[in-house]
Design a protein around this motif. Structure first.
Motif, short mmCIF file in Angstrom:
data_model
loop_
_atom_site.label_atom_id
_atom_site.label_comp_id
_atom_site.label_asym_id
_atom_site.label_seq_id
_atom_site.Cartn_x
_atom_site.Cartn_y
_atom_site.Cartn_z
N LYS A 92 -21.65 36.80 70.88
CA LYS A 92 -21.63 38.00 71.72
C LYS A 92 -21.29 37.66 73.16
CE LYS A 92 -25.35 40.40 69.25
NZ LYS A 92 -24.79 41.76 69.19
N LEU A 93 -21.12 38.72 73.98
CA LEU A 93 -21.07 38.54 75.44
C LEU A 93 -22.45 38.78 76.05
CD1 LEU A 93 -17.71 40.15 76.62
CD2 LEU A 93 -18.41 37.74 76.81
N ILE A 94 -23.17 39.77 75.47
CA ILE A 94 -24.47 40.15 76.07
C ILE A 94 -25.46 39.00 76.00
CG2 ILE A 94 -24.13 42.61 75.62
CD1 ILE A 94 -26.21 42.24 73.30
N HIS A 95 -26.50 39.13 76.81
CA HIS A 95 -27.54 38.09 76.92
C HIS A 95 -26.91 36.73 77.23
CE1 HIS A 95 -30.24 41.15 75.63
NE2 HIS A 95 -29.90 41.11 74.35
N HIS A 96 -25.95 36.74 78.13
CA HIS A 96 -25.27 35.52 78.57
C HIS A 96 -24.61 34.79 77.38
CE1 HIS A 96 -24.74 32.71 82.01
NE2 HIS A 96 -24.30 31.98 81.01
N CYS A 97 -23.70 35.48 76.73
CA CYS A 97 -22.92 34.90 75.61
C CYS A 97 -23.84 34.40 74.48
CB CYS A 97 -22.00 33.78 76.08
SG CYS A 97 -20.77 34.31 77.26
N ALA A 98 -24.82 35.23 74.12
CA ALA A 98 -25.77 34.84 73.07
C ALA A 98 -25.14 34.99 71.67
CB ALA A 98 -27.00 35.73 73.17
N SER A 99 -25.83 34.42 70.67
CA SER A 99 -25.41 34.54 69.27
C SER A 99 -26.50 35.26 68.47
CB SER A 99 -25.21 33.16 68.63
OG SER A 99 -24.18 32.47 69.27
N ALA A 100 -26.05 36.07 67.50
CA ALA A 100 -27.01 36.75 66.61
C ALA A 100 -26.64 36.42 65.17
CB ALA A 100 -26.95 38.27 66.82
N GLY A 101 -27.67 36.27 64.32
CA GLY A 101 -27.44 36.01 62.89
C GLY A 101 -27.50 37.30 62.10
N HIS A 102 -26.61 37.44 61.12
CA HIS A 102 -26.61 38.60 60.23
C HIS A 102 -26.83 38.10 58.80
CE1 HIS A 102 -24.91 41.45 63.23
NE2 HIS A 102 -24.47 40.31 63.76
N ILE A 103 -27.96 38.43 58.22
CA ILE A 103 -28.22 38.03 56.82
C ILE A 103 -27.53 39.03 55.90
CG2 ILE A 103 -30.05 37.97 55.07
CD1 ILE A 103 -31.68 36.27 56.93
N GLU A 104 -26.78 38.49 54.94
CA GLU A 104 -25.94 39.33 54.07
C GLU A 104 -26.00 38.85 52.63
OE1 GLU A 104 -24.03 41.96 54.72
OE2 GLU A 104 -24.15 42.00 56.90
N ASP A 105 -25.85 39.80 51.72
CA ASP A 105 -25.56 39.52 50.30
C ASP A 105 -26.55 38.56 49.64
OD1 ASP A 105 -23.51 41.19 50.85
OD2 ASP A 105 -21.92 39.70 50.74
N ILE A 106 -27.80 39.02 49.62
CA ILE A 106 -28.89 38.25 49.02
C ILE A 106 -29.02 38.66 47.56
CG2 ILE A 106 -31.39 37.81 49.09
CD1 ILE A 106 -29.79 36.83 51.59
N ALA A 107 -29.02 37.72 46.66
CA ALA A 107 -29.19 38.04 45.23
C ALA A 107 -29.92 36.90 44.52
CB ALA A 107 -27.83 38.25 44.57
N VAL A 108 -30.91 37.31 43.72
CA VAL A 108 -31.62 36.37 42.84
C VAL A 108 -31.39 36.87 41.41
CG1 VAL A 108 -33.89 35.44 42.19
CG2 VAL A 108 -33.36 35.87 44.62
N ALA A 109 -30.95 36.00 40.50
CA ALA A 109 -30.70 36.39 39.10
C ALA A 109 -31.93 37.10 38.54
CB ALA A 109 -30.36 35.15 38.28
N SER A 110 -31.70 38.16 37.75
CA SER A 110 -32.83 38.98 37.25
C SER A 110 -33.90 38.13 36.59
CB SER A 110 -32.32 40.01 36.26
OG SER A 110 -31.30 40.74 36.84
N SER A 111 -33.48 37.16 35.75
CA SER A 111 -34.44 36.35 35.00
C SER A 111 -35.21 35.39 35.89
CB SER A 111 -33.70 35.55 33.93
OG SER A 111 -32.75 34.73 34.56
N GLU A 112 -34.80 35.24 37.17
CA GLU A 112 -35.43 34.27 38.08
C GLU A 112 -36.20 34.96 39.21
OE1 GLU A 112 -35.24 30.88 37.89
OE2 GLU A 112 -33.67 30.57 36.39
N GLN A 113 -36.24 36.30 39.17
CA GLN A 113 -36.94 37.00 40.25
C GLN A 113 -38.45 36.82 40.11
OE1 GLN A 113 -35.43 41.06 40.36
NE2 GLN A 113 -33.34 40.35 40.78
N GLY A 114 -39.16 36.92 41.23
CA GLY A 114 -40.61 36.80 41.22
C GLY A 114 -41.12 35.36 41.30
N LYS A 115 -40.20 34.39 41.56
CA LYS A 115 -40.61 32.97 41.66
C LYS A 115 -40.54 32.49 43.10
CE LYS A 115 -38.68 31.76 37.11
NZ LYS A 115 -37.69 30.91 36.41
N LYS A 116 -40.46 33.43 44.04
CA LYS A 116 -40.38 33.13 45.47
C LYS A 116 -39.02 32.53 45.89
CE LYS A 116 -44.98 33.55 46.77
NZ LYS A 116 -45.46 34.51 45.78
#
Ligand code: ACO
Length: 165
Positions: A92-116
């Motif tokens: 970015k330019l704001i906050h003195h050329c700061a950087s921000a993270g964008h978390i995207e496209d999270i997927a856990v296989a159905s059979s593996e969900q609930g294992k943290k």
């Protein structure tokens, strides 16, 4: 084909230590095409009929910008990719050329969900963003996933707006 997308040292040892036995967490590799990465992503949304050459082209695009795209996978004891997610670093330019993270496209296989695995993935992506200097990490999610992200330490802030083409 087995070259990691980014420096694996960015993955916290504390997360590796908490995975179920036989599971590993690491940067995406081009060879993950053959480990079921697209099938795992399909639990999130439509993926499309992506050929291996399409996949490798996109991987190489990310690799050429591997200070911006951090795609992380969790592999199970049968060498299958059972979780995937990414954090993209915006300069970015704001906050003195700061950087921000964008978390995207999270997927856990159905059979593996609930294992943290989802929790370990988000903790890893968050830690990567912090280590590479982001001042915040943001993400969009459906109402039903709000409790999951709260468990990962995120809080509600603002509203998502969209205009689709
Ligand atoms: N509602 C309430 N609590 C939840 C939910 C939910 N929908 N999902 C997980 N949790 C809780 C778990 O119970 C657990 O709580 P605990 O620590 O008290 O036991 C904690 O959150 C961590 O759960 P995990 O086991 O890590 O969750 P999982 O590995 O199943 O991953 C995820 C969660 C990523 C939402 C998975 O269910 C999934 O892939 N869903 C389909 C695709 C999807 O919706 N992805 C997120 C899109 S948003 C985005 O991409 C930015």
């Amino acid at each position: 084909m087995d070259t990691p997308l980014f420096n694996a040292a960015l993955i916290p040892k504390s997360v590796e230590a908490r995975l179920p036995p036989g599971y590993t967490i690491r940067p995406l590799q081009a060879s993950d095409y053959h480990r079921g990465v697209l099938q795992t992503l399909a639990v999130l949304t439509t993926v499309g009929d992506i050929s291996e050459s399409d996949f490798i082209k996109r991987f190489q695009y990310w690799q050429d910008r591997n200070d911006t795209y951090y795609n992380v996978v969790i592999v199970n004891d049968k060498d299958r990719v059972v979780a995937i997610g990414s954090v993209v670093i915006e300069r970015k330019l704001i906050h003195h050329c700061a950087s921000a993270g964008h978390i995207e496209d999270i997927a856990v296989a159905s059979s593996e969900q609930g294992k943290k695995l989802g929790l370990h993935l988000i903790n890893t992506l968050t830690a990567i963003a912090e280590q590479v200097g982001a001042y915040k990490v943001i993400l969009d999610c459906s109402d039903k996933n709000v409790p999951f992200y709260e468990k990962c330490g995120y809080t509600h802030s603002g509203n998502e707006m969209v205009l689709k083409f």
